[in-house]
Design an enzyme around this catalytic site. Structure first.
Site, mmCIF file in Angstrom:
data_model
loop_
_atom_site.group_PDB
_atom_site.id
_atom_site.type_symbol
_atom_site.label_atom_id
_atom_site.label_comp_id
_atom_site.label_asym_id
_atom_site.label_seq_id
_atom_site.Cartn_x
_atom_site.Cartn_y
_atom_site.Cartn_z
ATOM 1 N N GLU A 124 -11.151 -13.233 -5.709
ATOM 2 C CA GLU A 124 -9.729 -13.088 -5.374
ATOM 3 C C GLU A 124 -9.391 -13.707 -4.027
ATOM 4 O O GLU A 124 -8.218 -13.897 -3.711
ATOM 5 C CB GLU A 124 -9.324 -11.604 -5.340
ATOM 6 N N SER A 166 -7.487 1.381 -2.089
ATOM 7 C CA SER A 166 -6.281 0.608 -2.304
ATOM 8 C C SER A 166 -6.710 -0.780 -2.775
ATOM 9 O O SER A 166 -7.647 -1.358 -2.242
ATOM 10 C CB SER A 166 -5.518 0.468 -0.984
ATOM 11 N N GLU A 218 1.797 1.782 -3.365
ATOM 12 C CA GLU A 218 0.647 2.342 -4.097
ATOM 13 C C GLU A 218 0.563 3.841 -3.878
ATOM 14 O O GLU A 218 0.319 4.626 -4.798
ATOM 15 C CB GLU A 218 -0.646 1.729 -3.535
ATOM 16 N N GLU A 268 0.816 -1.213 0.000
ATOM 17 C CA GLU A 268 0.000 0.000 0.000
ATOM 18 C C GLU A 268 0.853 1.268 0.000
ATOM 19 O O GLU A 268 0.508 2.261 -0.651
ATOM 20 C CB GLU A 268 -0.935 -0.009 1.212
ATOM 21 N N CYS A 306 -8.362 -2.469 4.310
ATOM 22 C CA CYS A 306 -8.181 -3.725 5.040
ATOM 23 C C CYS A 306 -9.363 -4.075 5.922
ATOM 24 O O CYS A 306 -9.448 -5.186 6.445
ATOM 25 C CB CYS A 306 -6.892 -3.686 5.861
ATOM 26 N N LYS A 345 -15.026 -10.340 9.095
ATOM 27 C CA LYS A 345 -14.010 -11.202 8.472
ATOM 28 C C LYS A 345 -14.623 -12.530 8.045
ATOM 29 O O LYS A 345 -14.145 -13.169 7.112
ATOM 30 C CB LYS A 345 -12.841 -11.463 9.452
ATOM 31 N N GLU A 366 -15.596 -11.714 4.792
ATOM 32 C CA GLU A 366 -14.503 -11.385 3.889
ATOM 33 C C GLU A 366 -13.941 -12.608 3.170
ATOM 34 O O GLU A 366 -13.538 -12.524 2.015
ATOM 35 C CB GLU A 366 -13.376 -10.694 4.673
ATOM 36 N N CYS A 419 -9.774 -1.905 15.274
ATOM 37 C CA CYS A 419 -10.082 -3.313 15.520
ATOM 38 C C CYS A 419 -10.087 -3.677 17.001
ATOM 39 O O CYS A 419 -10.712 -4.664 17.390
ATOM 40 C CB CYS A 419 -9.089 -4.216 14.788
#
Lengths: 595, 586
Positions: B372, B324, B286, B283, B304, B363, B366, B514
């Site tokens: 992907e 990102s 990036e 990142e 994220c 998650k 996720e 988190c």
């Protein structure tokens, strides 16, 4: 105009529902046919209050009131108005032969009434602003804008002693002063027209019969507290009232009474309507605010009070329709005049919806301090069918019952509170010996459970538990423990509910338990309902001495629980009996006893 | 409040001074009185629903709610007397009469606010008949379970989802006794705007909203003799897991976590912090790329947080180009474990069973979010367990967690720098990225690696950071409700051709980042979030290497497998795409 007589056809709720519109049309046609259109005016007015005997037609200046009029009577009525016409005797009010054929001022129903709030109802055409103006309409506003300052208006209200008519009885001048003193560019005034008590239609009649009184009052209110926007929150179930208000607002705007620079005073004010969506709880002021704001209609805790932090957080005056209706006349006739009516602490008049087991039911407006006995027996004409008075339910689902021993208390805020009842919105339901107090408590509890918003546990769950307990008692499954539970839950709801709905819902239960405890005990211990309302507690038994064994009841019984031999007395199987009462009704020998 | 002054009040006869911006509920704590409450939560505006906190105020005939009444000069309050106690007890019994009796089988057994109240009040019988509602359970999201039967209508979840998160996925539906909590528009949660952040589960006082538990799947998975079982732990879990065992929030239990996981049967223990370092490599590169290319590609927004990803795809799909493309650290470790690690160890990736311990309910969503997430050729991560679920697994295992010896992770995907561990706190991703961006831009190492302006609980933190003459305008937002303002400011700047207010933005869906995640141990308040974050910053300070690019195992990974950041291989393994999603599914 030169009219020599006026025919007022009551277009109020009760009469309107019973074809008063057709009466109006027919009278119009007859007037045209008889060539009397220029001499006699027929007007569709607001509620005259004599709803039990409607449709009613009033002839002025003769002060004749025709009751139970039918559309076909139009011809006779019109002909009676000719120069040589005589009044139509058969249409005059004549309940008992002793009060025969009286004209309006002599009628018991109207004698003790004093119509301030309903001053224009039944007199003017509510859809014509000119008729409102002709009766001193908007003169109160003129006085406020040009003679008095906002402080002056508050002084006048203080002198008048006007207290809120929504139920709480808070001094109106004080509420207005809080909002006036609050510092804010933006303020609001709101009329609470979400009249939700079952059987209450006082606000509806006021608005339908005299919409301009509310409009004028709110402009005065806005001027006094510094608000430029007003909202009328009205329940969607009142389409005619909504239509009348919209028309009145439009007419007021056209006359420069709403909008910018009202009457050249440089004060701007306008009114918008907001419709309810079928929730009784939105009559509670903080839930009402939430509803206008577009949120779920749930109350919020007070303080802060709406007077300082209301609609969208701004200072807001919220008053009931009836409170507003008093404002213009207090300004035109003065606070001192207003305070001469009523009692020491409760000034003015109150409109009651007198319904139930009385002879004359309808809307009545009496000075505060009038006793219950006067209202029920003088105005109301006493109990129907000669039965015995048992109790009066005052204040709807938030109120309590008042038994016979208190018939002579004056109706005012303090006296009712001492009895555990409230005046509330003015619902007054009269009950006789055939009414069961548990049934009444259950009825109001069902309403409260339906209408609870659900936010706070005491009301949401407590209400349901109260209803369950009352159900049990009414079907013969009551225990003395239920009474203890009822008391516990009522106390918790009164103290811990978030809003007035939950806090007052226990009132019907508590007051019936207080004054009619014996009925509760009978239901629980004897499993009997002496007034005959709780069907599960009734037993139908065949008297063997009277029964001739004709078997008619057995044939009609829907569950075939009656048996016997022909020409010998029959018996009802109590275990199978569903208490429908068919046998009781069909027996030609009065051999079936209901106990 | 206009002007805050100290006022004199009395509580239960005890006089003291307190600021008049305190409610009675808050003031009472100062004299060691905890007024009972069920619906109140310090994170949220008071609901005033439950009716338990009522108190008496001298001069008032009514009882008032302590949670919404502010103290005033001269107020005399009684918080406990026999009448108040009796009313509270009746209210509690009413609530219990409306609640099923299955504590012993409930996920909140031993950790439930209603159970606590019933215990504290000494309830032995409920005089009122049981009145239960009959609504079906909603497990449509696979992350969050809604069980209306247990709901006490405290309203916290509604306030969280509407006010704190601005997602509006849950609402009160119906009136009175029939009122219930339901997904908005009365759909299933999966078809609503729900982003699975789990904040509702973290605030629910009872067992009406909870994470969908994958414990039994993991127990099963651990039994399989043929699989190679690996696990990774997220940064935020290590400073919160200890709370379930009586430790203070913020106690760093990393090395014991490694041990317990091996004892439970995992063959390899990795650390998501390694993935965090990797995410920074991708990142930060990036960021540098976009900065030097074409400022039209800015701002760069972190991706994220899967709750945030879902939110952006639903509410701001037009901002997708600024996301990102890097995956989350979690997914990066996942894909590498079934490719890089498998290859190095000579393992058949088909036999790898990959579990992760996350502070997060989103998650769970996720791991199947997009194709992907299967870049290894298999589902990169098989199961997600929240911190709460792991704590229950540990308790069920009978192993004495607190007294375990320390151990290390498998460093190939388990070694981490200080920058990696601070990912768990709001501002941590930003700070970690800046540390490496500095190196990438200047080729130097920072002396002082602390970027204090990224830290703390302010909803939107913004600053301009100077990287040797290059100013970078940053913003850090946490709690999704704070995102809207930033998005609108950016859109307005772009519309009007003005310079961007922010060029690099970090967003975390959960307040505090988190550490305050939806899957963390119950009871998170700002105080606890601060302590947990402090634990992470301490973990950072204790590390020798404090920047992601200094991690030797990261360097090895690039040398042996990926080539360089943003290489084709890196793009294939470590990057993802985003798509507009409808707010509601039909």
């Amino acid at each position: 105009m030169g009219y020599r007589k006026f025919v007022m056809v009551c277009g109020g709720e009760g009469c309107g529902g019973k074809e008063s519109l057709r009466i109006y049309d027919n009278i119009n046609k007859e007037l045209i046919a008889e060539g009397l259109k220029d001499e006699i005016q027929v007007v569709k007015t607001g509620c005259l209050g004599f709803c039990g005997e409607g449709p009613v037609v009033k002839i002025m200046p003769d002060e004749i009131l025709y009751v139970n009029v039918k559309a076909d009577d139009a011809g006779e009525i019109v002909r009676s108005l000719l120069d040589d016409g005589k009044e139509v005797t058969r249409l005059l009010y004549d309940r008992k032969k002793s009060t025969k054929n009286v004209k309006l001022p002599g009628m018991d129903f109207y004698q003790k009434q004093f119509r301030i709030i309903l001053r224009n109802c039944g007199v003017i055409n509510p859809e014509d602003i000119n008729e409102y103006i002709a009766r001193d309409g908007y003169m109160g506003l003129e006085r406020a804008l040009f003679e008095l300052s906002p402080e002056g208006v508050i002084e006048e209200l203080k002198t008048s002693g006007l207290r809120g008519r929504g139920g709480a009885g808070f001094p109106t001048w004080m509420k207005w002063e809080f909002t006036k003193k609050a510092q804010s560019e933006t303020k609001y005034v709101i009329c609470n027209a979400d009249e939700g008590d079952p059987g209450a239609y006082m606000n509806r009649s006021t608005i339908e019969g005299d919409p301009h009184s509310i409009v004028e009052a709110m402009i005065i209110g806005g001027y006094t507290v510094g608000a430029h926007e007003g909202f009328i929150y009205i329940r969607a179930e009142y389409p005619i009232a909504i239509q009348r208000l919209e028309l009145a607002i439009e007419q007021a705007r056209n006359h420069g009474l709403l909008g910018k620079n009202i009457l050249g005073s440089s004060f701007d004010f306008d009114i918008e309507l907001r419709l309810g969506a079928g929730a009784y709880v939105c009559g509670e002021e903080t839930a009402l605010l939430a509803s206008i704001e577009g949120n779920r209609g749930m109350p919020r805790p007070r303080p802060p009070f709406p007077a300082t932090k209301g609609l969208w957080g701004k200072p807001t005056v919220i008053n009931n329709t009836e409170t507003w209706a008093n404002i213009p006349v207090i300004l035109t006739r003065g606070g001192a005049w207003y305070s001469s009516i009523g009692t020491e602490t409760s000034k003015g008049t109150k409109v009651f919806a007198l319904t139930g087991k009385v002879n004359n039911s309808g809307l009545v407006e009496v000075p505060l301090g009038t006793t219950l006995r006067e209202v029920i027996f003088d105005i109301g004409g006493g109990i129907r069918g000669g039965k015995k008075f048992k109790a009066a339910q005052s204040g709807g689902p938030s109120g309590g019952v008042i038994p016979e021993e208190y018939l002579d208390i004056p109706i005012d805020f303090e006296s009712l509170k001492k009895l555990g009842a409230i005046m509330g919105s003015g619902g007054l339901i009269i009950m006789d010996e055939d009414d069961c107090m548990i049934d009444i408590a259950k009825f109001y509890m069902q309403f409260a459970v339906d209408e609870s918003c659900g936010k706070c546990s005491p009301c949401r769950i407590g209400g349901k538990q109260l209803l369950e307990a009352l159900e049990m008692i009414s079907i013969g499954k009551g225990e003395m423990e239920h009474l203890t539970n009822l008391n516990r839950i009522c106390a918790a709801m009164q103290k811990a509910s978030l809003c007035g709905l939950g806090q007052n819902t226990p009132n019907p239960v508590l007051s019936t338990m207080k004054y009619f405890e014996n009925e509760y005990i009978e239901h629980i211990q004897e499993k009997k309902c002496h007034s005959g309302s709780c069907k599960s507690l009734l037993s139908y038994v065949i008297d063997p001495e009277k029964c001739i064994g004709c078997s008619l009841c057995a044939m009609k019984c829907p569950v075939s629980c009656i048996s016997g031999e022909k020409r010998k007395p029959y018996t009802i199987d109590q275990l199978k009996c569903i208490k429908c009462g068919t046998c009781f009704e069909v027996c030609k020998f009065a051999a079936v006893i209901r106990e | 409040m206009d002007n805050v002054v100290k006022v004199n009040i009395k509580i239960n006869g005890i006089p003291f001074k307190v600021n008049n911006d305190r409610t009675i509920l808050e003031a009472a704590k100062l004299v060691q009185v905890n007024i009972p409450k069920l619906c109140n939560h310090p994170d949220l505006p008071p609901s005033a629903a439950c009716g338990l906190c009522i108190v008496k105020i001298k001069g008032s005939a009514r009882m008032s709610r302590a949670c919404t009444t502010f103290v005033e000069e001269g107020m005399e309050i009684t918080t406990h007397d026999s009448e108040i106690f009796e009313i509270r007890r009746t209210v509690l019994e009413l609530i219990l009469s409306n609640h099923p009796n299955d504590c012993l089988q409930c996920p909140r057994n031993g950790n439930c606010e209603l159970q606590q109240l019933a215990g504290d009040f000494g309830i032995r019988e409920v005089d009122f008949p049981k009145l239960l509602v009959n609504h079906p359970v909603d497990n449509s999201t696979g992350s969050i379970v809604l069980n209306p039967e247990k709901c006490v209508k405290c309203g916290r979840c509604v306030e969280v989802c509407q006010i704190m998160q601005n997602v509006w996925a849950i609402e009160f539906i119906g009136r009175g006794y029939n009122m219930r909590i339901a997904p908005s528009a009365d759909t299933f949660l999966q078809d609503s705007t729900c982003i699975k952040c789990g904040q509702c589960t973290a605030h629910c006082p009872v067992g009406a909203l909870y994470e969908k538990s994958d414990n039994s799947a993991v127990w099963e998975g651990l039994k399989n003799p043929d699989s190679h079982k690996i696990v990774q732990i997220a940064p935020a879990t290590r400073v919160a897991l200890g709370e379930a065992f009586g430790l203070e929030p913020g106690a760093v239990t990393t090395k014991k976590m490694y041990t317990i996981l091996r004892r439970l049967g995992f063959d390899a223990v990795f650390d998501t912090n390694f993935g965090a370092d990797l995410t920074i490599m991708e990142e930060a590169s990036e960021l540098v790329e976009r900065f030097s290319h074409n400022k039209a590609e800015l701002p760069l927004i972190t991706s994220c947080c899967p709750g945030w990803v879902d939110y952006l795809e639903k509410f701001y799909p037009e901002m997708i180009p600024y996301f990102s493309t890097a995956k989350s650290p979690h997914q990066m470790v996942g894909v590498l474990s079934k490719t890089y690690y498998a290859k190095k160890m000579g393992l058949d990736p088909a036999k790898i069973y990959s579990v992760s311990i996350m502070p997060c309910t989103a998650k769970k969503y996720e791991i199947t979010r997009a194709h992907e997430m299967f870049a290894s050729g298999y589902q990169d991560i098989d199961v997600v367990l929240t911190t709460r679920e792991l704590s229950r697994m540990i308790k069920a295992s009978g192993i004495d967690f607190l007294n375990l010896p320390d151990s290390e992770a498998d460093s190939i995907l388990g070694d981490y720098s200080g920058a990696g561990t601070i990912f768990g706190a709001t501002g941590g991703v930003m700070e970690a990225a800046l540390r490496t961006a500095y190196h990438l831009i200047t080729n130097k190492e920072l002396g002082n690696v602390d970027f204090i302006e990224t830290r703390g609980l302010k909803g939107i933190k913004s600053a301009t950071v100077d990287i040797e003459g290059t100013p970078v305008k940053i913003a850090v937002a946490h709690g999704i409700a704070n995102v809207g303002q930033i998005m609108e400011e950016i859109k307005e700047a772009k519309r009007e051709g003005k310079p961007l207010p922010y060029e690099f933005i970090e967003v975390m869906a959960c307040r505090g980042g988190c550490v305050g995640g939806g899957g963390q141990p119950y009871g998170a308040t700002d105080e606890i979030r601060k302590k947990r974050a402090a634990g992470l910053y301490q973990d950072d300070r204790d590390k020798v290497r404090r920047c992601s690019h200094q991690n030797p195992y990261i360097k090895e990974l690039y040398e042996e497998f990926l080539g360089s950041p943003l290489s084709e291989k890196a793009k294939e393994m470590l990057h993802t795409t985003y798509h507009e999603r409808p707010l509601y599914n039909k």
